[in-house]
Scaffold this active site. Structure first.
Site, PDB file in Angstrom:
ATOM      1  CE  LYS A   1       4.834  23.290   3.388  1.00 34.60           C
ATOM      2  NZ  LYS A   1       6.048  22.615   2.878  1.00 34.60           N
TER       3      LYS A   1
ATOM      4  CG  ASN B   1       7.130  27.804   2.686  1.00 31.96           C
ATOM      5  OD1 ASN B   1       7.444  28.846   2.108  1.00 31.96           O
ATOM      6  ND2 ASN B   1       8.033  26.995   3.205  1.00 31.96           N
TER       7      ASN B   1
ATOM      8  CG  ASP C   1       8.917  24.273   1.408  1.00 32.70           C
ATOM      9  OD1 ASP C   1       9.718  24.209   2.359  1.00 32.70           O
ATOM     10  OD2 ASP C   1       7.709  24.023   1.525  1.00 32.70           O
TER      11      ASP C   1
ATOM     12  N   GLY D   1       2.036  17.812  -4.601  1.00 37.81           N
ATOM     13  CA  GLY D   1       1.360  18.904  -3.913  1.00 37.81           C
ATOM     14  C   GLY D   1       2.267  19.522  -2.873  1.00 37.81           C
ATOM     15  N   GLY D   2       1.937  20.715  -2.395  1.00 37.59           N
ATOM     16  CA  GLY D   2       2.714  21.332  -1.326  1.00 37.59           C
ATOM     17  C   GLY D   2       4.178  21.473  -1.675  1.00 37.59           C
TER      18      GLY D   2
ATOM     19  CE1 TYR E   1      13.533  19.416  11.324  1.00 32.48           C
ATOM     20  CE2 TYR E   1      12.068  19.901   9.494  1.00 32.48           C
ATOM     21  CZ  TYR E   1      12.509  20.153  10.784  1.00 32.48           C
ATOM     22  OH  TYR E   1      11.900  21.136  11.521  1.00 32.48           O
TER      23      TYR E   1
END
Length: 280
Positions: free
Chosen positions: A68, A89, A104, A130-131, A222
């Site tokens: 990412k 993303n 996201d 981050g990301g 998840y």
């Protein structure tokens, strides 16, 4: 038919290909969604993977851990993303152009509202800067979080994000290991935006004793959904939102970006969940 894919590492357990294929079925479109796993070709860079996808006729790709942070350098056109967020993303390929989106960011906002309704985030401890953490931080700002406390094992990452958030007008501060527990016990919400808890990185990013009585909690992971963090949040009595809710909402948003089709979010998610329950 449209060709889509996910670029990431250790992604064989994901359901994203099934989600996009189901949404395609809902819209009468055949979707061929491939998992472009870096575990299979570790020598290739993100740029090489993206360029190959373009050459093979892909409409676009989703990008996940650990790539990412590299995505923004490849984006030629910013989509519906706050300018200062600077993180993407989802890449859409059109006529030699690469448009960047951040599902996201949009997916967390939608998921928070679907899960918690009118609940305000309040004072939030965000683990990981981050990301996905950066995306969630901006989403929390737009959801009117009273204050965002950033903790990262790389302090410079948290400090850099704090500066960007403050410049955007969102109240935030950084947290060190010395006061992490104190901040956690006083937070209204706690978010895990680290990879800790994934199958590849088992564990919990925060001492269980620090999770006392938050109003709500969210884990971006998840796979699995029952992470140690989520189990601790449930035990504390907090309302919880799993990473699966983010997965569903960001998937709907990504499909809309890839196809240009606007979906009824609730109906689309319900369609996918019904199909998945029938196949299990």
């Amino acid at each position: 038919m449209i060709q889509l894919g996910l670029i990431g590492k250790g992604i064989q357990r994901t359901q994203v290909h099934q989600l996009h294929q189901a949404l395609g079925e809902l819209c009468g479109i055949t979707v061929n969604y491939q998992l472009l796993d870096a575990d299979q070709e570790p020598q290739l860079s993100l740029e090489q993977r993206v360029q190959r996808a373009i050459a093979e006729g892909y409409r676009g790709v989703n990008v996940t851990h650990p790539f990412k942070a590299e995505v923004s350098a490849m984006v030629k056109q910013r989509g519906a993303v706050p300018e200062t967020l600077g993180s993407y993303n989802t890449l859409i390929f059109t006529d030699g152009n690469i448009r960047g989106e951040n599902t996201d960011y949009s997916g967390f906002k939608a998921g928070f509202q679907r899960t918690f309704g009118p609940l305000e985030p309040g004072r939030v401890l965000l683990l990981g800067s981050g990301g996905v953490g950066r995306s969630i931080a901006f989403a929390l700002g737009e959801l009117s979080a009273r204050e965002i406390f950033l903790y990262d094992t790389r302090p410079e990452t948290a400090l850099a994000l704090a500066g960007v958030l403050q410049a955007a007008g969102y109240p935030c501060a950084t947290v060190t290991g010395d006061n992490l527990t104190e901040v956690a016990t006083q937070a209204d919400g706690i978010v895990n935006a680290t990879p800790i808890g994934m199958y590849q990185y088992p564990g919990i990013p925060l001492a269980k004793t620090a999770i006392q009585a938050p109003s709500w909690g969210f884990d971006a992971i998840y796979t699995p959904m029952n992470t140690e963090f989520m189990i601790a949040m449930d035990a504390s009595g907090a309302q919880t939102m799993s990473g699966y809710e983010l997965f569903l909402n960001q998937g709907v948003n990504a499909f809309e970006h890839f196809t240009g089709i606007s979906l009824d979010r609730d109906a689309a998610i319900q369609f996918y969940l019904q199909k998945r329950s029938q196949s299990c």
